[in-house]
Design an enzyme around this catalytic site. Structure first.
Site, PDB file in Angstrom:
ATOM      1  N   HIS A  21       9.051  -3.009   5.855  1.00  0.00           N
ATOM      2  CA  HIS A  21       9.797  -3.133   4.725  1.00  0.00           C
ATOM      3  C   HIS A  21      11.262  -3.949   5.009  1.00  0.00           C
ATOM      4  CE1 HIS A  21       7.749  -0.199   1.931  1.00  0.00           C
ATOM      5  NE2 HIS A  21       7.084  -1.379   2.109  1.00  0.00           N
TER       6      HIS A  21
ATOM      7  N   LYS B 183      -7.502   7.023   1.176  1.00  0.00           N
ATOM      8  CA  LYS B 183      -6.297   6.896   0.329  1.00  0.00           C
ATOM      9  C   LYS B 183      -6.494   7.889  -0.988  1.00  0.00           C
ATOM     10  CE  LYS B 183      -2.728   4.395  -1.756  1.00  0.00           C
ATOM     11  NZ  LYS B 183      -2.116   3.204  -2.018  1.00  0.00           N
TER      12      LYS B 183
ATOM     13  N   GLU C 201       4.181  11.783  -3.725  1.00  0.00           N
ATOM     14  CA  GLU C 201       4.903  11.593  -2.299  1.00  0.00           C
ATOM     15  C   GLU C 201       5.785  12.680  -2.025  1.00  0.00           C
ATOM     16  OE1 GLU C 201       4.821   7.738  -0.648  1.00  0.00           O
ATOM     17  OE2 GLU C 201       6.710   8.168   0.380  1.00  0.00           O
TER      18      GLU C 201
ATOM     19  N   HIS D 252       5.786   1.262   7.741  1.00  0.00           N
ATOM     20  CA  HIS D 252       6.435   0.636   6.699  1.00  0.00           C
ATOM     21  C   HIS D 252       7.959   0.693   6.609  1.00  0.00           C
ATOM     22  CE1 HIS D 252       2.350   0.470   5.168  1.00  0.00           C
ATOM     23  NE2 HIS D 252       2.737   0.110   4.092  1.00  0.00           N
TER      24      HIS D 252
ATOM     25  N   ARG E 215       1.753  12.215   1.322  1.00  0.00           N
ATOM     26  CA  ARG E 215       1.416  10.888   1.151  1.00  0.00           C
ATOM     27  C   ARG E 215       2.329   9.916   1.802  1.00  0.00           C
ATOM     28  NH1 ARG E 215       0.442   7.767  -4.765  1.00  0.00           N
ATOM     29  NH2 ARG E 215       0.361   5.764  -3.964  1.00  0.00           N
TER      30      ARG E 215
ATOM     31  N   GLU F 185      -3.739  -2.822   6.816  1.00  0.00           N
ATOM     32  CA  GLU F 185      -3.710  -1.420   6.072  1.00  0.00           C
ATOM     33  C   GLU F 185      -4.815  -0.896   6.550  1.00  0.00           C
ATOM     34  OE1 GLU F 185      -0.989  -0.500   4.753  1.00  0.00           O
ATOM     35  OE2 GLU F 185       0.026  -2.039   3.581  1.00  0.00           O
TER      36      GLU F 185
ATOM     37  N   LYS G 223       0.982   3.621  -7.382  1.00  0.00           N
ATOM     38  CA  LYS G 223       2.491   3.284  -7.061  1.00  0.00           C
ATOM     39  C   LYS G 223       2.709   1.531  -7.526  1.00  0.00           C
ATOM     40  CE  LYS G 223       4.070   5.661  -2.791  1.00  0.00           C
ATOM     41  NZ  LYS G 223       4.255   5.245  -1.494  1.00  0.00           N
TER      42      LYS G 223
ATOM     43  N   HIS H 287       3.378  -9.027   3.893  1.00  0.00           N
ATOM     44  CA  HIS H 287       3.707  -7.378   3.871  1.00  0.00           C
ATOM     45  C   HIS H 287       2.708  -6.776   5.119  1.00  0.00           C
ATOM     46  CE1 HIS H 287       3.887  -3.381   2.598  1.00  0.00           C
ATOM     47  NE2 HIS H 287       2.576  -3.172   2.556  1.00  0.00           N
TER      48      HIS H 287
ATOM     49  N   ARG I 267       6.493   2.187 -23.473  1.00  0.00           N
ATOM     50  CA  ARG I 267       6.687   3.442 -22.915  1.00  0.00           C
ATOM     51  C   ARG I 267       5.270   3.940 -22.231  1.00  0.00           C
ATOM     52  NH1 ARG I 267       9.727   5.251 -27.526  1.00  0.00           N
ATOM     53  NH2 ARG I 267      11.800   4.824 -26.875  1.00  0.00           N
TER      54      ARG I 267
ATOM     55  N   ASN J  30       2.783   5.292   4.886  1.00  0.00           N
ATOM     56  CA  ASN J  30       3.878   4.529   5.249  1.00  0.00           C
ATOM     57  C   ASN J  30       3.985   4.352   6.649  1.00  0.00           C
ATOM     58  OD1 ASN J  30       5.516   3.053   3.289  1.00  0.00           O
ATOM     59  ND2 ASN J  30       5.516   5.211   2.226  1.00  0.00           N
TER      60      ASN J  30
HETATM   61  P1  NAD Z   1      -0.377 -11.081  -2.441  1.00  0.00           P
HETATM   62  O1  NAD Z   1      -0.603 -10.376  -4.041  1.00  0.00           O
HETATM   63  O2  NAD Z   1       0.757 -11.926  -2.302  1.00  0.00           O
HETATM   64  O3  NAD Z   1      -1.733 -12.026  -2.342  1.00  0.00           O
HETATM   65  C1  NAD Z   1      -1.828 -12.731  -1.011  1.00  0.00           C
HETATM   66  C2  NAD Z   1      -2.024 -14.308  -1.610  1.00  0.00           C
HETATM   67  O4  NAD Z   1      -3.522 -14.334  -1.619  1.00  0.00           O
HETATM   68  C3  NAD Z   1      -1.331 -14.784  -2.676  1.00  0.00           C
HETATM   69  O5  NAD Z   1      -1.083 -16.174  -2.566  1.00  0.00           O
HETATM   70  C4  NAD Z   1      -2.362 -14.647  -3.857  1.00  0.00           C
HETATM   71  O6  NAD Z   1      -2.110 -15.583  -4.771  1.00  0.00           O
HETATM   72  C5  NAD Z   1      -3.489 -15.144  -2.944  1.00  0.00           C
HETATM   73  N1  NAD Z   1      -4.997 -14.474  -3.374  1.00  0.00           N
HETATM   74  C6  NAD Z   1      -4.889 -13.441  -4.023  1.00  0.00           C
HETATM   75  N2  NAD Z   1      -6.465 -13.170  -4.200  1.00  0.00           N
HETATM   76  C7  NAD Z   1      -7.008 -14.446  -3.575  1.00  0.00           C
HETATM   77  C8  NAD Z   1      -8.493 -14.850  -3.506  1.00  0.00           C
HETATM   78  N3  NAD Z   1      -9.299 -14.092  -3.798  1.00  0.00           N
HETATM   79  N4  NAD Z   1      -8.606 -16.001  -2.940  1.00  0.00           N
HETATM   80  C9  NAD Z   1      -7.409 -16.695  -2.492  1.00  0.00           C
HETATM   81  N5  NAD Z   1      -6.233 -16.382  -2.557  1.00  0.00           N
HETATM   82  C10 NAD Z   1      -5.950 -15.089  -3.275  1.00  0.00           C
HETATM   83  O7  NAD Z   1      -0.461 -10.063  -1.397  1.00  0.00           O
HETATM   84  P2  NAD Z   1      -1.111  -8.911  -1.066  1.00  0.00           P
HETATM   85  O8  NAD Z   1      -1.306  -8.690   0.637  1.00  0.00           O
HETATM   86  O9  NAD Z   1      -2.401  -8.535  -1.887  1.00  0.00           O
HETATM   87  O10 NAD Z   1      -0.233  -7.537  -1.464  1.00  0.00           O
HETATM   88  C11 NAD Z   1       0.940  -7.455  -0.867  1.00  0.00           C
HETATM   89  C12 NAD Z   1       1.918  -6.596  -1.914  1.00  0.00           C
HETATM   90  O11 NAD Z   1       1.236  -5.377  -2.077  1.00  0.00           O
HETATM   91  C13 NAD Z   1       3.021  -6.330  -1.399  1.00  0.00           C
HETATM   92  O12 NAD Z   1       3.999  -6.566  -2.312  1.00  0.00           O
HETATM   93  C14 NAD Z   1       3.242  -4.850  -1.144  1.00  0.00           C
HETATM   94  O13 NAD Z   1       4.319  -4.294  -1.474  1.00  0.00           O
HETATM   95  C15 NAD Z   1       2.406  -4.242  -2.090  1.00  0.00           C
HETATM   96  N6  NAD Z   1       1.674  -3.072  -1.743  1.00  0.00           N
HETATM   97  C16 NAD Z   1       1.632  -2.220  -2.727  1.00  0.00           C
HETATM   98  C17 NAD Z   1       0.952  -0.774  -2.452  1.00  0.00           C
HETATM   99  C18 NAD Z   1       0.782   0.170  -3.447  1.00  0.00           C
HETATM  100  O14 NAD Z   1       0.479   1.377  -3.226  1.00  0.00           O
HETATM  101  N7  NAD Z   1       1.369  -0.132  -4.705  1.00  0.00           N
HETATM  102  C19 NAD Z   1       0.357  -0.741  -0.933  1.00  0.00           C
HETATM  103  C20 NAD Z   1       0.525  -1.671  -0.048  1.00  0.00           C
HETATM  104  C21 NAD Z   1       1.032  -2.959  -0.599  1.00  0.00           C
HETATM  105  N1  GLY Z   2       0.944   2.283   0.350  1.00  0.00           N
HETATM  106  C1  GLY Z   2       1.463   3.752   0.301  1.00  0.00           C
HETATM  107  C2  GLY Z   2       1.302   4.362  -0.767  1.00  0.00           C
HETATM  108  O1  GLY Z   2       0.283   4.174  -1.697  1.00  0.00           O
HETATM  109  O2  GLY Z   2       1.538   5.516  -0.715  1.00  0.00           O
END
Ligand code: NAD
Ligand code: GLY
Length: 357
Positions: free
Chosen positions: A251, A226, A236, A247, A240, A184, A142, A264, A120, A244
């Site tokens: 999405h 941010k 949100e 997005h 917030r 972003e 998030k 993404h 939890r 998006n």
């Molecule tokens: P990802 O986590 O898939 O990373 C991209 C690629 O880079 C992967 O293959 C990973 O293994 C590789 N990688 C990571 N670090 C590396 C490094 N230093 N050197 C070489 N390769 C490396 O993608 P991302 O773009 O980092 O994140 C996208 C995700 O984040 C999506 O699922 C999206 O929905 C989410 N997201 C969440 C929020 C939030 O607020 N929580 C905001 C924006 C995006």
């Molecule tokens: N990436 C959108 C949020 O964090 O609200």
């Protein structure tokens, strides 16, 4: 080393940004409830950075276990999440054991969700290693996973104890992933700060070659914006949602095209151009500003055209957006470059014109 704070009262936490942070145990250890962590990473990042982080923590007397997940957006699901729970239970992780996310946004989102659920709620720390995760996903709490019908539809708001963005890790990032992160960064300029947008345009070549001063400024300003938004509206209720921009379209692209086919950041980039076009239909942006948005996206090496999808497919996937209220789609659009607005008043005909040109 620049440090920012996400101001959430007694849940406030630091964001450290700079080179060499993987060697800095003193930035992590004060946030551990006991000297025991489970590092969650993936098959790509583990060979690059897991041994170094483990050595840093072990030198400080921390017991380090790890779980290495398969890599990719297609694995951001229940099955993979369960591998984290399997490892936590098999290793008899306790309520004070801290989860450490080492990787991009996929690892960060899943680790945060695992931390929110295990017993939890256990503490977690974010060590983002992609540009996208350093400017966006590691900050703000998030967390979650995808469902085949909708992106990030299952999750929790759950804040980390600290964020360490080691800018050296970006050196191993493929160029396509770097561009995805720039989407972003551009978003923050479009929704909040026209001056930053102009700076981004002027410095795009430096950013794409990882000029240290330029990349550090871009990460710092993005996290600053941010953190400011999240501090005002953590869960949100309103503001917030501006984070998006692009997005709702993005999405839908990611889900409809199959997770991982469009990154993404790429989907968000094409989505931001669509949002600019929709803003023009509503009379807020002029043609020149839409062209300007498109040009910045292209300069970052990102797609400015969405894939061709039937209008019904767009509606089906956009209908699984978390901003939907009373069955009605709501969009983040632009009043001008540097100012976002959230609206449910986009007539279907205008939407069709934008999506099916
Ligand atoms: P990802 O986590 O898939 O990373 C991209 C690629 O880079 C992967 O293959 C990973 O293994 C590789 N990688 C990571 N670090 C590396 C490094 N230093 N050197 C070489 N390769 C490396 O993608 P991302 O773009 O980092 O994140 C996208 C995700 O984040 C999506 O699922 C999206 O929905 C989410 N997201 C969440 C929020 C939030 O607020 N929580 C905001 C924006 C995006
Ligand atoms: N990436 C959108 C949020 O964090 O609200």
């Amino acid at each position: 080393m620049p440090t920012l704070t996400v101001d959430l009262g007694d849940r406030s936490y630091p964001i450290h940004i700079g080179p060499g942070l993987l060697d800095r145990a003193e930035l992590i250890v004060p946030h551990l409830a006991q000297k025991r962590v489970m590092v969650v990473t993936n098959t790509t990042v583990a060979p690059l950075y897991l041994a170094r982080l483990t050595a840093t923590l072990e030198r400080a007397g921390v017991a380090v276990a790890n779980v290495v997940l398969p890599d990719g957006e297609a694995y951001k699901n229940w099955e993979t999440l369960n591998l984290v729970f399997d490892a936590l239970l098999a290793g008899r992780a306790e309520r004070k054991t801290t989860l450490v996310a080492l990787g991009g946004g996929v690892i960060g989102d899943m680790t945060g969700f695992a931390a929110a659920c295990y017993q939890r709620g256990v503490p977690f720390v974010q060590i983002p290693t992609t540009l996208l995760s350093q400017v966006d996903s590691s900050v703000g709490g998030k967390t979650g996973i995808n469902h085949p019908l909708g992106k990030n539809m299952i999750g929790a708001f759950y804040q980390p104890r600290a964020v360490l963005a080691d800018t050296d890790t970006l050196r191993t990032l493929p160029a396509r992933e770097l561009s995805a992160g720039l989407a972003e960064v551009i978003k923050y300029g479009l929704i909040w700060d026209a001056e930053f947008l102009a700076w981004l345009e002027a410095n795009m070549a430096k950013l794409r070659t990882l000029d240290p001063a330029a990349i550090s400024h871009a990460i710092h300003r993005s996290c600053e914006i941010k953190a400011q938004v999240v501090a005002q509206d953590e869960r949100e209720g309103g503001l917030r949602a501006i984070l998006n921009l692009g997005h709702t379209f993005g999405h839908a692209i990611e889900s409809a095209m199959g997770y991982g086919n469009w990154l993404h950041g790429e989907a968000v980039a094409a989505g931001m151009v669509l949002a600019a076009a929709a803003s023009q239909r509503l009379g807020w942006l002029g043609e020149a500003e839409v062209a300007h948005t498109r040009a910045i996206v292209r300069a970052a090496g990102l797609p400015d055209v969405a894939p061709e999808l039937p209008f019904d497919t767009w509606l089906e996937y956009m209908g699984h957006d978390k901003k939907v209220e009373g069955g009605k789609l709501r969009f983040v659009l632009l009043k001008r470059l540097g100012e976002a607005v959230i609206t449910g008043d986009v007539p279907e005909a205008a939407l069709r014109d934008v999506l099916i040109p």
